[in-house]
Design a protein around this motif. Structure first.
Motif, short mmCIF file in Angstrom:
data_model
loop_
_atom_site.label_atom_id
_atom_site.label_comp_id
_atom_site.label_asym_id
_atom_site.label_seq_id
_atom_site.Cartn_x
_atom_site.Cartn_y
_atom_site.Cartn_z
N LEU A 1 -73.66 60.00 -66.87
CA LEU A 1 -72.70 58.78 -66.11
C LEU A 1 -71.73 59.29 -65.08
N MET A 2 -71.37 60.67 -65.24
CA MET A 2 -70.57 61.37 -64.48
C MET A 2 -71.22 61.66 -63.28
N VAL B 1 -66.34 68.17 -68.87
CA VAL B 1 -65.98 67.09 -69.52
C VAL B 1 -66.73 66.65 -70.65
N SER B 2 -68.11 66.89 -70.32
CA SER B 2 -69.29 66.52 -71.33
C SER B 2 -69.13 67.67 -72.47
N ALA C 1 -68.67 67.46 -64.44
CA ALA C 1 -69.39 66.82 -65.46
C ALA C 1 -69.52 67.71 -66.83
N SER D 1 -79.68 57.95 -67.91
CA SER D 1 -79.15 59.17 -68.69
C SER D 1 -79.80 59.31 -69.93
N VAL E 1 -66.08 66.50 -74.63
CA VAL E 1 -66.39 65.46 -75.53
C VAL E 1 -67.15 65.99 -76.53
N ALA F 1 -73.16 61.66 -77.17
CA ALA F 1 -72.16 61.35 -76.26
C ALA F 1 -71.82 62.23 -75.05
N ALA F 2 -71.93 63.56 -75.52
CA ALA F 2 -71.93 64.48 -74.32
C ALA F 2 -72.81 64.62 -73.15
N LEU G 1 -76.83 54.23 -67.53
CA LEU G 1 -76.97 54.41 -69.12
C LEU G 1 -78.26 54.68 -69.36
N THR H 1 -72.40 61.04 -71.06
CA THR H 1 -71.07 61.18 -70.42
C THR H 1 -71.55 62.12 -69.17
N TYR I 1 -79.69 67.11 -74.22
CA TYR I 1 -78.61 67.38 -73.29
C TYR I 1 -78.65 68.35 -72.37
#
Length: 438
Positions: free
Chosen positions: A35-36, A7-8, A4, A44, A11, A28-29, A41, A32, A304
């Motif tokens: 969600l991962m 990937v974030s 996670a 998060s 992003v 968005a990060a 949503l 992401t 974040y």
């Protein structure tokens, strides 16, 4: 989920490189990462919003500092500085950049005001930079060096806070080290940043560069951006302005509170009529225009970081990475530093990263036979990695806020990419070497 974080951060990085607004990229990060990790949503987003409060005071201080900078612009005192620099440093681009790097270094240790000096010093110099055809990427590199290297190497001011954070985080995990020991361990990684600065100034960005075209819809802060137009001599207003600056610096140095410091400076300027009372609304509006973006980015970045913390994504990443470490110290140090780079790039704060990585690094380093000195070097370097180059770091947002006052400087390509290349690469290599030889 271990992936996670990776990937974030990807992003965040890809969106930023594609010139998507950094706030959207961080949102968005964060979503992401949530969600991962199996969060909905809504959940998060709730975690992200709940974490934004952690940087509320910092965001407010940035806005007030922006207003303070605009107020100083009304006095015209920066004209005197600019005209002096025109006489002394005309056509001396390299010396100009080194002077800016030196001033930035003082902001971390001797006069710990962090990025507060940038909106005061840099916008009035932009016209001079353009006349000299000075590459603003060199200035961004100099500013970021001054905002980061001193706290990494010198345990004074913000450096003392950083070193104490490392000390407390290691002690909480069973390893006692002194501040002088930590300072010694970080001299080698910090030396890598010095090399990065020299390469940026004397090699990469030494040549002249034409100014970027002004964005058609961008409205610069007039009283700051056009400060070089006036040639008025020293007046009583300038004396009051110097007094306001000293008050601001003094309060920041003693109480370490930027909100109170900036507010006190504004009060002095209004009380002595440096700025007319009727201009109060305009000062705040222009201050928000100058520093509002960086303030809100810091809020979203804190959200974040909260998502990564609440979902335990970082610990999962380190645990997954441990499967590939084996018993080779070189491999272990390399992977740990890589984890630190990824985490700090996403969170945007080296100070906030240290307690997270220390809880995971200390037991791994102890079992692998690293000395306390080497462990401190790894934790300090891992925390500092990514501070330069992160779209969400105040070490990059601060320089951009000053250099883009006239709309001719791109945050990602003119600040983040240059500072990432010139500081994270040597910091990584020198930190890795320090962990193996200490």
């Amino acid at each position: 989920m271990a992936s996670a974080v990776i990937v974030s951060v990807l992003v965040l990085t890809i969106f930023s490189l594609l010139r998507v607004n950094v706030i959207i990229a961080i949102l968005a990060a964060g979503l992401t990462a949530g969600l991962m990790n199996g969060e909905s949503l809504k959940d998060s987003l709730d975690m992200l919003i709940n974490g934004m409060g952690d940087q509320a005071s910092v965001a407010l201080s940035y806005i007030l500092l922006g207003a303070f900078a605009v107020s100083i612009g009304y006095s015209g005192i920066t004209n005197i500085l600019v005209n002096y620099l025109l006489r002394v440093l005309k056509d001396k681009r390299t010396l100009m950049v080194l002077v800016i790097a030196a001033v930035a270094c003082l902001s971390q240790n001797l006069i710990p005001v962090h990025i507060a000096f940038i909106p005061l010093l840099i916008p009035p110099l932009l016209k001079l930079f353009d006349q000299m055809e000075l590459d603003r990427r060199a200035v961004a590199s100099a500013l970021t060096f001054g905002l980061q290297a001193p706290y990494v190497m010198i345990p004074v001011g913000f450096g003392l806070i950083f070193h104490q954070t490392i000390q407390e985080a290691m002690a909480a995990n069973g390893v006692e080290v002194t501040i002088p020991t930590i300072a010694k361990s970080l001299l080698i990684p910090g030396s890598g940043m010095i090399i990065g600065l020299l390469i940026a100034v004397f090699v990469t960005y030494r040549k002249k560069r034409k100014p970027m075209q002004l964005q058609p819809d961008f409205q610069p802060v007039k009283d700051v951006a056009d400060a070089t137009n006036s040639k008025a001599g020293f007046t009583k207003k300038h004396a009051y302005t110097i007094g306001a600056i000293l008050v601001t610096l003094g309060i920041q140095a003693i109480w370490e509170n930027l909100v109170i410091a900036a507010l006190a400076g504004l009060i002095v300027l209004f009380a002595f009529r440096v700025v007319p009372y009727r201009r109060g609304d305009r000062v705040m509006t222009e201050g928000i225009g100058m520093m509002g973006t960086i303030a809100f980015v810091m809020l979203v970045a804190a959200g974040y970081a909260n998502v990564l913390t609440e979902t335990e994504s970082v610990s999962a990443l380190v645990e997954a990475s441990s499967n590939y470490m084996g018993n080779n110290q070189a491999v272990i140090a390399f992977i740990l530093l890589l984890v630190g780079l990824v985490v700090t790039m996403g969170i945007g704060s080296s100070f906030a990263t240290v307690p997270i990585v220390a809880a995971l690094f200390v037991p791994i380093c102890a079992s692998a036979g690293f000395s306390p000195l080497a462990t401190a070097a790894l934790i300090g370097t891992a925390g500092a990695l990514g501070d330069a180059g992160s779209p969400a770091s105040d070490s990059t947002l601060g320089p951009t806020s000053g250099l883009n006052a006239d709309g001719r400087h791109n945050h990602i390509w003119d600040t983040c990419v240059p500072t990432f290349l010139h500081y994270n690469i040597p910091l990584f290599l020198f930190g890795w070497i320090a962990a193996l030889i200490l």
